[in-house]
Motif scaffolding. Structure first.
Motif, PDB file in Angstrom:
ATOM      1  N   GLU A 131       4.360   9.689   7.785  1.00 19.42           N
ATOM      2  CA  GLU A 131       3.936  10.951   7.653  1.00 19.42           C
ATOM      3  C   GLU A 131       3.639  11.277   9.371  1.00 19.42           C
ATOM      4  O   GLU A 131       4.419  12.222   9.597  1.00 19.42           O
ATOM      5  CB  GLU A 131       2.540  11.401   6.976  1.00 19.42           C
ATOM      6  CG  GLU A 131       2.811  11.309   5.666  1.00 19.42           C
ATOM      7  CD  GLU A 131       2.728   9.838   4.963  1.00 19.42           C
ATOM      8  OE1 GLU A 131       2.467   8.857   6.040  1.00 19.42           O
ATOM      9  OE2 GLU A 131       2.632   9.786   3.968  1.00 19.42           O
TER      10      GLU A 131
ATOM     11  N   ARG B  33       2.232  16.697  -7.027  1.00 18.35           N
ATOM     12  CA  ARG B  33       1.002  17.519  -7.109  1.00 18.35           C
ATOM     13  C   ARG B  33       0.653  17.733  -5.714  1.00 18.35           C
ATOM     14  O   ARG B  33      -0.458  18.368  -5.720  1.00 18.35           O
ATOM     15  CB  ARG B  33       0.055  16.280  -7.485  1.00 18.35           C
ATOM     16  CG  ARG B  33       0.273  15.884  -8.865  1.00 18.35           C
ATOM     17  CD  ARG B  33      -1.058  15.360  -9.663  1.00 18.35           C
ATOM     18  NE  ARG B  33      -0.878  15.583 -11.429  1.00 18.35           N
ATOM     19  CZ  ARG B  33      -0.634  14.412 -11.886  1.00 18.35           C
ATOM     20  NH1 ARG B  33      -0.282  13.453 -11.121  1.00 18.35           N
ATOM     21  NH2 ARG B  33      -0.507  14.778 -13.343  1.00 18.35           N
ATOM     22  N   ILE B  34       1.212  17.652  -4.709  1.00 16.70           N
ATOM     23  CA  ILE B  34       1.029  17.914  -3.339  1.00 16.70           C
ATOM     24  C   ILE B  34       1.200  19.503  -3.210  1.00 16.70           C
ATOM     25  O   ILE B  34       1.661  20.211  -4.123  1.00 16.70           O
ATOM     26  CB  ILE B  34       1.523  17.188  -2.298  1.00 16.70           C
ATOM     27  CG1 ILE B  34       3.145  17.212  -1.998  1.00 16.70           C
ATOM     28  CG2 ILE B  34       1.255  15.898  -2.391  1.00 16.70           C
ATOM     29  CD1 ILE B  34       3.933  16.821  -1.117  1.00 16.70           C
ATOM     30  N   ASP B  35       0.824  20.024  -2.069  1.00 11.30           N
ATOM     31  CA  ASP B  35       1.131  21.398  -1.801  1.00 11.30           C
ATOM     32  C   ASP B  35       2.069  21.652  -0.591  1.00 11.30           C
ATOM     33  O   ASP B  35       1.514  21.463   0.394  1.00 11.30           O
ATOM     34  CB  ASP B  35      -0.348  22.113  -1.488  1.00 11.30           C
ATOM     35  CG  ASP B  35      -0.106  23.615  -1.336  1.00 11.30           C
ATOM     36  OD1 ASP B  35       0.639  24.292  -1.841  1.00 11.30           O
ATOM     37  OD2 ASP B  35      -0.975  24.337  -0.500  1.00 11.30           O
TER      38      ASP B  35
ATOM     39  N   THR C  94       0.756  -1.332   0.105  1.00  8.05           N
ATOM     40  CA  THR C  94      -0.024   0.058   0.082  1.00  8.05           C
ATOM     41  C   THR C  94       0.886   1.442   0.057  1.00  8.05           C
ATOM     42  O   THR C  94       0.622   2.364  -0.446  1.00  8.05           O
ATOM     43  CB  THR C  94      -1.017   0.075   1.105  1.00  8.05           C
ATOM     44  OG1 THR C  94      -2.011  -0.886   0.994  1.00  8.05           O
ATOM     45  CG2 THR C  94      -1.369   1.646   1.738  1.00  8.05           C
TER      46      THR C  94
ATOM     47  N   PRO D 171       4.906  -0.725  -5.304  1.00 10.45           N
ATOM     48  CA  PRO D 171       4.241  -1.136  -6.489  1.00 10.45           C
ATOM     49  C   PRO D 171       5.042  -1.001  -7.914  1.00 10.45           C
ATOM     50  O   PRO D 171       5.415  -1.851  -8.520  1.00 10.45           O
ATOM     51  CB  PRO D 171       3.004  -0.406  -6.562  1.00 10.45           C
ATOM     52  CG  PRO D 171       2.668  -0.235  -5.245  1.00 10.45           C
ATOM     53  CD  PRO D 171       4.003   0.045  -4.441  1.00 10.45           C
TER      54      PRO D 171
ATOM     55  N   MET E 183       3.310  19.273   7.111  1.00 13.19           N
ATOM     56  CA  MET E 183       2.031  19.465   7.843  1.00 13.19           C
ATOM     57  C   MET E 183       2.398  19.903   9.259  1.00 13.19           C
ATOM     58  O   MET E 183       1.473  20.829   9.716  1.00 13.19           O
ATOM     59  CB  MET E 183       1.387  17.727   8.334  1.00 13.19           C
ATOM     60  CG  MET E 183       0.836  17.414   6.865  1.00 13.19           C
ATOM     61  SD  MET E 183       0.069  15.492   7.067  1.00 13.19           S
ATOM     62  CE  MET E 183      -0.869  16.001   8.499  1.00 13.19           C
TER      63      MET E 183
ATOM     64  N   MET F 291       8.267   9.840  -4.893  1.00  7.61           N
ATOM     65  CA  MET F 291       6.896   8.777  -4.674  1.00  7.61           C
ATOM     66  C   MET F 291       5.862   9.397  -5.643  1.00  7.61           C
ATOM     67  O   MET F 291       6.106  10.697  -5.993  1.00  7.61           O
ATOM     68  CB  MET F 291       6.470   8.942  -3.223  1.00  7.61           C
ATOM     69  CG  MET F 291       6.065   7.774  -2.714  1.00  7.61           C
ATOM     70  SD  MET F 291       5.602   8.253  -0.873  1.00  7.61           S
ATOM     71  CE  MET F 291       4.233   9.051  -0.876  1.00  7.61           C
ATOM     72  N   ALA F 292       5.027   8.647  -6.182  1.00  7.74           N
ATOM     73  CA  ALA F 292       3.866   9.114  -6.888  1.00  7.74           C
ATOM     74  C   ALA F 292       3.126  10.069  -6.261  1.00  7.74           C
ATOM     75  O   ALA F 292       2.983  10.375  -4.979  1.00  7.74           O
ATOM     76  CB  ALA F 292       2.931   7.961  -7.166  1.00  7.74           C
ATOM     77  N   MET F 293       2.960  11.395  -6.843  1.00 10.58           N
ATOM     78  CA  MET F 293       2.021  12.235  -6.380  1.00 10.58           C
ATOM     79  C   MET F 293       2.635  13.368  -5.641  1.00 10.58           C
ATOM     80  O   MET F 293       2.076  14.427  -5.319  1.00 10.58           O
ATOM     81  CB  MET F 293       0.645  11.868  -5.645  1.00 10.58           C
ATOM     82  CG  MET F 293      -0.202  10.788  -6.383  1.00 10.58           C
ATOM     83  SD  MET F 293      -1.247  11.672  -7.343  1.00 10.58           S
ATOM     84  CE  MET F 293      -2.585  12.084  -6.130  1.00 10.58           C
ATOM     85  N   VAL F 294       3.946  13.152  -5.028  1.00  6.24           N
ATOM     86  CA  VAL F 294       4.421  14.272  -4.446  1.00  6.24           C
ATOM     87  C   VAL F 294       4.675  15.538  -5.383  1.00  6.24           C
ATOM     88  O   VAL F 294       4.961  16.607  -5.070  1.00  6.24           O
ATOM     89  CB  VAL F 294       5.924  13.810  -3.924  1.00  6.24           C
ATOM     90  CG1 VAL F 294       5.658  12.837  -2.831  1.00  6.24           C
ATOM     91  CG2 VAL F 294       6.838  13.384  -4.883  1.00  6.24           C
TER      92      VAL F 294
ATOM     93  N   ILE G  64       6.468  15.138   3.899  1.00  4.20           N
ATOM     94  CA  ILE G  64       5.012  15.342   3.908  1.00  4.20           C
ATOM     95  C   ILE G  64       4.604  15.496   5.453  1.00  4.20           C
ATOM     96  O   ILE G  64       4.015  16.699   5.856  1.00  4.20           O
ATOM     97  CB  ILE G  64       4.237  14.332   3.378  1.00  4.20           C
ATOM     98  CG1 ILE G  64       4.493  14.436   1.727  1.00  4.20           C
ATOM     99  CG2 ILE G  64       2.772  14.640   3.563  1.00  4.20           C
ATOM    100  CD1 ILE G  64       3.930  13.186   1.006  1.00  4.20           C
TER     101      ILE G  64
END
Lengths: 382, 382
Positions: B242, B301-303, B90, B95, B275, B296-299, B271
């Motif tokens: 996190e 696109r984060i803010d 997960t 993956p 936060m 990692m995937a999506m990092v 991340i």
DNA sequence: GCTTTAAATGCAATCGATTGCGTGAAAGTC
DNA sequence: GACTTTCACGCAATCGATTGCATTTAAAGC
């Protein structure tokens, strides 16, 4: 003779560490292999004197006996292995499902073989072949399209099959899915409650049950709510990914359909839509509200955090495995049509907001053309 | 007698669809099973007359013959299966690695059994047991700690093993990893180039090679660059997630160490750190620059989009599978220590920026205490 | 006390493929 | 032409477990 030294004791040589077999245990205890086999199997244990069972249990633990899977499979024609077919394990909605399947199955001695189809039906066919060559006991399929002859014949021939997340049109193929209709209804309610009346959609691939059902629910509920959904407000994605979301959003904007919110058939399409907006210098949610579906990992951390519908990814997998187990063990269950639909949940985050007076595609296109680009947008933001 | 009707033709009955066996093919062609076996095996095909090979090939295709994996395994003691052990499928860094392993192995007829340890060594032991009960040919381990007796004995006993992403201290255990040192060096260079001189770090678990090597590289390079790294500027995470990143960041801030940038041992820690900053009303990168590791995937696109070090997740898996193959097939390779280190790449995005005059933890803590909270921060942002 | 019945265990076939060895025929040698 | 060598294939054992049936032993019945 071929390996056992002089084999005086009957025990495996200490030098070579061959795995203990039933025979080794039998020799150690002084009984026949069949007795050991029965003693070790809970189903047949009652046939053997408890005392001997005890001795056998001890000796087998002593020797570190572990049954040979290949021999078991050869004899019983069961492999205690299930195949899990996903489009792409790299797509983060699938790992939780896979994990659910594994967690349900592993404690019962099953292993799972995960394979990727990349959404290509030919690849899928080849992959199913290799899975069957391996002799799996059952199949969990997350990659299925609404119609698939190969799977129908497999199922009718008696293979335990269950589809997850998606389902086939044929009701004979059992499935565990999410309540798409409810998800879409909640989302539309949310948008309408915010004040949106002009809502577009980016629909998913209509060959997939998710795509089709979400779109259908969108149409049905929009009509029920008295919303106007013309063809200018519908884009169709062929693939559930960011690129296609972007493309669809571009097209919708180019077509000039006026809307203040857009409901996307999944999160990745929504992310693409937001990218398209940003590239046009527009902002989500100030100018356009965007919604997703699935609540994929990390969409709570993107900019803006995505309003979406949470599906129970892990539980879908877990439940599918449970149903599959019944089908694999009880023949009576094999042909019972069975469809489990799990509830979903609306998750409101930052990508939706009330429509501003001057928001919407037409208003924006005009203001952009008039060159008042930056100002208008940051005004909308405040 | 038990099943074959009257078996006049020797062909399997049309009614029951039993899978064709070697025997069926042999009967169809009129030769012995051993001949069929040899004809179908490329290694031994040369022993058989080409004409007969042709007939056998045709008949076996005709009958849809597929070798029985269980029988093959029982006889040869090889399963053409490899285990892939990850902490948690997960976690989106795994993956792509798994996919790499599968893509390298599947074309060669191998299947992969993916299992999760959840980072618990006891679970890992149990899982290795079940994998071995299944009789795997080789093992790819992504979950390994720097020291692990079980794996060392397995390897010394002749199991083909290779660790990915992480490696053991024992150089005898082959590995494919990323160039941690270079990644950290690039990142420090980047931060220094931006003007940062006061740089903290959130180090990973020191029982993992990634954690240890990245931290070591941080210290070494910081010293080389003449940076000051006191204990007030180092936090240790026990888990790469996190929550721990958040905790470490809180601690660093509470301790009052002054710094304008923080290098985190991986993306998830970063991340969490961001936060924690946000919760304190601070902003990244305006007040503090934060960097990750892994990409990692999506990092992206984060803010804010994360500045990080890109590791080649897919290729690490692919390369590991290739090395493993050699070890599984050539006995000579089995005990050769082998360590492949793949290059990494710095990816600069939005989470790093030049330090502002009044940025840094001490400046901020002071301004926060003085109650001028909102103003200071938005000033820093501009 | 002898037969009947049940319970506990052994025997041996079987699953489907691989493989060392044996055999017969064809080819080569002198 | 007798002999050796080579080639192509068949024979049969084997891998390790399961399971129907046979056999032995013990308990029960009268």
């Amino acid at each position: 003779m071929r390996r056992q030294g002089d084999g005086k004791s009957g025990y495996p040589e200490s030098g070579e560490n061959r795995r203990a077999t039933l025979k080794d245990v039998a020799l150690a205890v002084g009984v026949h292999v069949s007795t050991v086999s029965r003693a070790l199997n809970p189903e047949t244990r009652h046939l053997i004197t408890p005392q001997i069972v005890g001795k056998i249990a001890e000796a087998s633990k002593q020797l570190g006996y572990q049954p040979n899977t290949a021999a078991y499979s050869l004899r019983t024609n069961r492999t205690r292995t299930v195949g899990v077919v996903v489009p792409d394990i790299t797509n983060s909605i699938f790992p939780p499902m896979i994990r659910g399947v594994e967690d349900a199955l592993t404690p019962l001695g099953y292993s799972t073989l995960v394979v990727n189809t990349d959404g290509q039906p030919e690849r899928e066919a080849a992959i199913l072949d290799t899975l069957f060559a391996r002799g799996i006991d059952g199949l969990v399929i997350a990659s299925v399209e609404r119609e698939n002859g190969a799977i129908r014949t497999l199922a009718s021939r008696g293979t335990a099959i269950i589809t997850v997340n998606r389902r086939m049109d044929d009701p004979a193929i059992a499935s565990v899915t999410n309540d798409e209709a409810e998800g879409v209804r909640h989302m539309l309610n949310h948008l309408v409650a915010l004040g949106h009346r002009n809502i577009a959609t980016i629909a998913g691939n209509q060959n997939l049950s998710t795509g089709q059902r979400r779109y259908e629910a969108f149409l049905r509920n929009a009509v029920d709510m008295g919303l106007d959904v013309g063809p200018l407000r519908v884009g169709f994605a062929s693939t559930f990914n960011e690129a296609d979301g972007e493309r669809c959003m571009e097209e919708l904007m180019a077509r000039g359909g006026d809307f203040t919110a857009i409901l996307c058939a999944n999160d990745r399409l929504a992310i693409g839509a937001i990218m398209a907006l940003k590239r046009r210098g527009m902002s989500c949610p100030a100018n356009i509200s965007v919604t997703g579906f699935n609540d994929m990992a990390m969409v709570d951390r993107i900019d803006p955090p995505l309003t979406t519908v949470r599906i129970q990814q892990y539980r879908v997998g877990y439940a599918a495995a449970e149903l599959l187990l019944e089908r694999m063990t009880k023949r009576s269950e094999l042909h019972r049509p069975q469809h489990l639909v799990l509830p979903v949940e609306l998750v409101v985050r930052g990508s939706t907001a009330p429509p501003a007076q001057n928001s919407g595609i037409i208003a924006l296109n005009n203001s952009l053309k008039s060159g008042a680009r930056r100002q208008k947008i940051s005004a909308g933001k405040a």
